[in-house]
Scaffold this motif. Structure first.
Motif, mmCIF file in Angstrom:
data_model
loop_
_atom_site.group_PDB
_atom_site.id
_atom_site.type_symbol
_atom_site.label_atom_id
_atom_site.label_comp_id
_atom_site.label_asym_id
_atom_site.label_seq_id
_atom_site.Cartn_x
_atom_site.Cartn_y
_atom_site.Cartn_z
ATOM 1 N N PRO A 39 9.796 -0.838 -14.309
ATOM 2 C CA PRO A 39 11.156 -0.432 -14.690
ATOM 3 C C PRO A 39 12.100 -0.331 -13.488
ATOM 4 C CG PRO A 39 9.553 0.880 -15.875
ATOM 5 C CD PRO A 39 8.779 0.078 -14.862
ATOM 6 N N TYR A 40 11.601 0.171 -12.356
ATOM 7 C CA TYR A 40 12.437 0.262 -11.158
ATOM 8 C C TYR A 40 12.880 -1.132 -10.700
ATOM 9 C CZ TYR A 40 14.190 1.301 -6.534
ATOM 10 O OH TYR A 40 15.014 1.392 -5.443
ATOM 11 N N VAL A 41 11.930 -2.058 -10.633
ATOM 12 C CA VAL A 41 12.248 -3.421 -10.181
ATOM 13 C C VAL A 41 13.218 -4.095 -11.148
ATOM 14 C CG1 VAL A 41 11.280 -5.726 -9.805
ATOM 15 C CG2 VAL A 41 10.141 -3.716 -8.836
ATOM 16 N N LEU A 42 12.980 -3.958 -12.447
ATOM 17 C CA LEU A 42 13.875 -4.567 -13.431
ATOM 18 C C LEU A 42 15.305 -4.047 -13.285
ATOM 19 C CD1 LEU A 42 11.584 -4.575 -16.587
ATOM 20 C CD2 LEU A 42 12.408 -6.585 -15.333
ATOM 21 N N LYS A 43 15.444 -2.780 -12.959
ATOM 22 C CA LYS A 43 16.773 -2.184 -12.829
ATOM 23 C C LYS A 43 17.454 -2.550 -11.511
ATOM 24 C CE LYS A 43 19.150 2.236 -12.942
ATOM 25 N NZ LYS A 43 19.039 3.687 -12.986
ATOM 26 N N VAL B 142 0.877 -1.169 0.000
ATOM 27 C CA VAL B 142 0.000 0.000 0.000
ATOM 28 C C VAL B 142 0.913 1.217 0.000
ATOM 29 C CG1 VAL B 142 -1.739 1.291 1.291
ATOM 30 C CG2 VAL B 142 -1.825 -1.216 1.228
ATOM 31 N N GLU B 143 0.780 2.032 -1.038
ATOM 32 C CA GLU B 143 1.634 3.209 -1.155
ATOM 33 C C GLU B 143 1.108 4.319 -0.252
ATOM 34 O OE1 GLU B 143 4.327 4.932 -4.748
ATOM 35 O OE2 GLU B 143 2.261 4.396 -5.224
ATOM 36 N N ILE B 144 1.999 4.892 0.552
ATOM 37 C CA ILE B 144 1.653 5.941 1.501
ATOM 38 C C ILE B 144 1.988 7.289 0.870
ATOM 39 C CG2 ILE B 144 2.085 6.909 3.797
ATOM 40 C CD1 ILE B 144 0.729 4.155 3.799
ATOM 41 N N ASP B 145 1.001 8.132 0.805
ATOM 42 C CA ASP B 145 1.179 9.471 0.237
ATOM 43 C C ASP B 145 2.200 10.262 1.064
ATOM 44 O OD1 ASP B 145 0.216 12.518 0.041
ATOM 45 O OD2 ASP B 145 -0.408 11.415 -1.765
ATOM 46 N N LEU C 286 11.518 -12.633 -8.357
ATOM 47 C CA LEU C 286 10.494 -11.638 -8.035
ATOM 48 C C LEU C 286 9.533 -11.613 -9.213
ATOM 49 C CD1 LEU C 286 9.370 -9.317 -6.315
ATOM 50 C CD2 LEU C 286 11.180 -7.871 -7.195
ATOM 51 N N VAL C 287 8.252 -11.832 -8.948
ATOM 52 C CA VAL C 287 7.243 -11.921 -10.004
ATOM 53 C C VAL C 287 6.258 -10.773 -9.844
ATOM 54 C CG1 VAL C 287 5.490 -13.387 -11.090
ATOM 55 C CG2 VAL C 287 7.446 -14.445 -9.924
ATOM 56 N N LEU C 288 6.013 -10.061 -10.937
ATOM 57 C CA LEU C 288 5.050 -8.966 -10.939
ATOM 58 C C LEU C 288 4.067 -9.165 -12.079
ATOM 59 C CD1 LEU C 288 8.162 -7.491 -10.801
ATOM 60 C CD2 LEU C 288 6.689 -5.692 -9.990
ATOM 61 N N GLY C 289 2.834 -8.788 -11.847
ATOM 62 C CA GLY C 289 1.831 -8.832 -12.907
ATOM 63 C C GLY C 289 1.552 -7.438 -13.412
ATOM 64 N N ILE C 290 1.119 -7.358 -14.648
ATOM 65 C CA ILE C 290 0.754 -6.070 -15.219
ATOM 66 C C ILE C 290 -0.442 -6.279 -16.144
ATOM 67 C CG2 ILE C 290 2.466 -6.320 -17.056
ATOM 68 C CD1 ILE C 290 2.693 -3.267 -17.150
ATOM 69 N N GLY D 208 7.989 0.032 -5.904
ATOM 70 C CA GLY D 208 9.149 -0.645 -6.486
ATOM 71 C C GLY D 208 10.261 -0.859 -5.482
ATOM 72 N N ALA D 209 10.600 0.178 -4.728
ATOM 73 C CA ALA D 209 11.663 0.076 -3.730
ATOM 74 C C ALA D 209 11.281 -0.928 -2.638
ATOM 75 C CB ALA D 209 11.958 1.441 -3.120
ATOM 76 N N ALA D 210 10.019 -0.929 -2.226
ATOM 77 C CA ALA D 210 9.565 -1.873 -1.198
ATOM 78 C C ALA D 210 9.689 -3.313 -1.692
ATOM 79 C CB ALA D 210 8.120 -1.566 -0.803
ATOM 80 N N LEU D 211 9.353 -3.567 -2.948
ATOM 81 C CA LEU D 211 9.450 -4.918 -3.500
ATOM 82 C C LEU D 211 10.898 -5.383 -3.602
ATOM 83 C CD1 LEU D 211 6.718 -4.682 -6.269
ATOM 84 C CD2 LEU D 211 6.554 -5.852 -4.050
ATOM 85 N N VAL D 212 11.765 -4.500 -4.073
ATOM 86 C CA VAL D 212 13.188 -4.839 -4.179
ATOM 87 C C VAL D 212 13.763 -5.134 -2.791
ATOM 88 C CG1 VAL D 212 15.468 -3.855 -4.722
ATOM 89 C CG2 VAL D 212 13.583 -3.650 -6.366
ATOM 90 N N ASP D 213 13.411 -4.306 -1.795
ATOM 91 C CA ASP D 213 13.891 -4.528 -0.427
ATOM 92 C C ASP D 213 13.384 -5.859 0.124
ATOM 93 O OD1 ASP D 213 15.166 -2.083 -0.527
ATOM 94 O OD2 ASP D 213 13.723 -1.042 0.769
ATOM 95 N N GLU D 214 12.106 -6.168 -0.119
ATOM 96 C CA GLU D 214 11.528 -7.415 0.387
ATOM 97 C C GLU D 214 12.224 -8.629 -0.243
ATOM 98 O OE1 GLU D 214 8.775 -9.400 2.951
ATOM 99 O OE2 GLU D 214 9.454 -7.317 2.856
ATOM 100 N N ALA D 215 12.478 -8.564 -1.542
ATOM 101 C CA ALA D 215 13.172 -9.666 -2.221
ATOM 102 C C ALA D 215 14.578 -9.847 -1.652
ATOM 103 C CB ALA D 215 13.225 -9.408 -3.726
ATOM 104 N N ALA D 216 15.271 -8.745 -1.392
ATOM 105 C CA ALA D 216 16.624 -8.818 -0.836
ATOM 106 C C ALA D 216 16.600 -9.373 0.594
ATOM 107 C CB ALA D 216 17.281 -7.440 -0.859
#
Length: 152
Positions: free
Chosen positions: A130-134, A46-49, A109-113, A94-102
């Motif tokens: 793009p953030y996750v891929l990088k 959940v993205e926090i504003d 890491l699997v993402l749907g679109i 994106g940053a949260a997903l990368v951190d969780e995977a690490a």
């Protein structure tokens, strides 16, 4: 070594957006995990504003966020796989997903679109993928929904 053509994994973080591609993404990851007896961690962020404090308790009270995780758990169980579900809140998905995977030492890491078009007709990928891929420390699979049929 796996006896199928898809590379094996031991632990996958599967990111869900709450959108139409979630079910397809979970079924794919769970089906492959069952074959290889791998672990699946389902994550919904959940993205926090920026106007709210980062520790504002937004995610835990969200019925929608819990529904996303519950639906994923049911989908995985239909395939015969038990999963761990995690609800995160962060400024950037994106940053949260990368951190969780690490943090979980995931090797996938699997993402749907969903197949979406922007105004003007160009395909829209957003900023998370793009953030996750990088930045992801592991392999990344992007599961795209099929292109809608014309007139649908």
């Amino acid at each position: 070594m796996s006896d199928h053509l898809v590379p094996a994994f031991q632990r996958a973080v599967v990111a869900l957006s709450g959108g139409p591609s979630d079910r397809r993404t979970v079924r794919l990851a769970a089906g492959l995990a069952r074959h290889d007896k791998a672990e699946i961690v389902i994550v919904h962020v959940v993205e926090i504003d920026w106007t709210l404090p980062i520790d504002a308790d937004v995610a835990s009270g969200s019925e929608e966020a819990q529904r996303v995780l519950d639906d994923a758990e049911v989908t995985a169980e239909e395939v015969g796989v038990k999963v761990e579900t995690v609800l995160l809140q962060a400024r950037d998905v994106g940053a949260a997903l990368v951190d969780e995977a690490a943090e979980r030492d995931a090797d996938l890491l699997v993402l749907g679109i969903a197949y979406r078009r922007r105004f003007g007709g160009d395909f829209a990928i957003g900023r998370t993928i793009p953030y996750v891929l990088k930045n992801a420390p592991c392999a990344v699979w992007v599961v795209r929904d099929p292109m809608p049929e014309e007139g649908a």
